[in-house]
Design an enzyme around this catalytic site. Sequence first.
Site, PDB file in Angstrom:
ATOM      1  N   LYS A 255     -34.796  19.797  22.754  1.00 52.00           N
ATOM      2  CA  LYS A 255     -34.359  20.903  21.897  1.00 52.00           C
ATOM      3  C   LYS A 255     -35.215  22.145  22.158  1.00 52.00           C
ATOM      4  CE  LYS A 255     -33.273  21.860  16.992  1.00 52.00           C
ATOM      5  NZ  LYS A 255     -33.307  21.360  15.598  1.00 52.00           N
TER       6      LYS A 255
ATOM      7  N   SER B 210     -28.901  21.751  12.732  1.00 52.10           N
ATOM      8  CA  SER B 210     -29.209  22.679  13.799  1.00 52.10           C
ATOM      9  C   SER B 210     -29.315  22.039  15.188  1.00 52.10           C
ATOM     10  CB  SER B 210     -30.527  23.384  13.492  1.00 52.10           C
ATOM     11  OG  SER B 210     -31.623  22.493  13.566  1.00 52.10           O
TER      12      SER B 210
ATOM     13  N   SER C 211     -30.899  18.445   9.898  1.00 49.06           N
ATOM     14  CA  SER C 211     -30.586  18.932  11.247  1.00 49.06           C
ATOM     15  C   SER C 211     -30.578  17.878  12.346  1.00 49.06           C
ATOM     16  CB  SER C 211     -31.562  20.037  11.639  1.00 49.06           C
ATOM     17  OG  SER C 211     -31.222  21.235  11.000  1.00 49.06           O
TER      18      SER C 211
END
Lengths: 492, 95
Positions: free
Chosen positions: A79, A158, A182
Amino acid sequence: MTDLTSLTISQAREKLRAKEITSTELTGAYLEAANAANNTLNAYVTMTDELALEQAKTSDAKLAQGEGGDLEGIPLGIKDLFATKSVHTQACSHILDGFEPRYESTVTQNLFDDGAVMIGKLNMDEFAMGSSNETSYYGAVTNPWLGKDGTKLVPGGSSGGSASAVAAQLCAGATATDTGGSIRQPAAFTGTVGIKPTYGRCSRWGTVAFASSLDQAGPIARDVRDAAIMLKSMASPDAKDTTCADLPVPDYEASIGKSVKGMKIGIPKEYRLDGMPPEIEQLWQKGVEMMKDAGAEIVDISLPHTKYALPAYYIVAPAEASSNLARYDGVKYGLRVDGNTIDEMYENTRAAGFGEEVKRRIMIGTYVLSAGFYDAYYIRAQKVRTLIKQDFENVFAQGIDTILTPATPSAAFAIGDKEMAADPVKMYLNDVFTVTVNMAGLPGISVPAGLSNDGLPLGLQLIGKPFEEGTLFQAGAIIEQAAGTFTPKKWW
Amino acid sequence: MSVDTATVKRVAKLSRIAITDERAESMREELNTILGFVEQLNDVNVDGVEPMTSVVDMQMRKRMDEVTDGNIADDVTANAPASEDNFFMVPKVVE
């Protein structure tokens, strides 16, 4: 030869160790798949082909000697929130344009120490603020699961890039982070497994901060075993993070396959929301049956302050964000937009560099922390947070081992959903089942448990006691065994 | 509680985010939606409840008060939009 990218981490690990395949082959296959899919899915914001092949070569040398770590030669996606040395690290924000840290986050260093290969940085909501991955400066991510009539859906957020890439087999597993849901919400939207560990289980050092008392790193993976393998590597004590737990990391894989006979599983009545789609209620009931069939004891419980978790979160998280994001000032790194005075330079830089959702949260945070409002908003929210945590402590004291809930109030929705775009609170409601867990610092796992009427994956969440992630893998494996795993049909 | 446009502008100033009059108007509505949503916390009885300061019950780690890092000025300034001789460059602050 089997399709290399269809192998789970545990399967690939076995084949690598048996020298049936090499990491160079495996990495090459993932790079090819990821590069080919990116125009359509937009899961990656940068590819690191060269670095990946170099790491794969090193891993192959180790594997040839019969050496190497638990993730030796396994290609992962990272990420964009994790600092990776000399590689694009921008939290998918315009304000961090060009930022390439001179250091490595503890979580990625742990993975690399265990032999992992990084094939690229994954798309996400800007600064992890969002539930659809649409706030990314790099554009929305597409869910590999298509909606009715071929509608393009969000992968959640997210960690939308992480979930999309894992579901579409564009990496063997991915790192993710979870501040209000998330990891678990995108995992549920894509038919993948995601675990947010206990606060303090993974070091936050080198992870771009959003809300420091809530942020936790964790994996998104294809199955429960892969999630266990990844978390074991990501988690560690860390002298560089004063909030990181000084506890040894257990062998989570050893929990998988253990019976849940006699385990007490709580069903909180407050998670039955008005207007919840019947298919979510049915999925939850199905989960209860799976657990009963496996010999667990189902207990009705009450967590009375549940409904206040989301509003309290939308005070605490923006407050912490407004403070954390003060560092983006056009001086130390990233974007600078000039002005006549230093204040003008700050204001112009931050106006151009932050997206609308991030600005909203910084401003809410600044407001609730400002003189005259601090007690009414921030202190009150932190008191409510104490009550939410006590709710959980009370049920655990009654002998409950884990709590079963739906992961999300719906399946994945369309990209550009008008209602959610018009009302920020509608979007926030995506996290209604997951945010309680962050507020209480507990571990939570999302495991795919079935399909919606439209054929989209749905997830169930298990919530555990602090630092008892093993119980979640144990019970999560039972759901997985009963429900099977879910893979989207390739169209991209 | 709700905010007016003047408050939105003041908060934008405190946040160091430039905002146009037009955007301040729409931002006022957005912020009031969120403030309206969190209003329900007033229904909770928080008498005698301690505000949370640490979510996990543990002692914060302490370290020895000694220098363990440093001499990396090049690394620190490497990503700056403007720097010279390991100094960050900013618009003139003092006349």
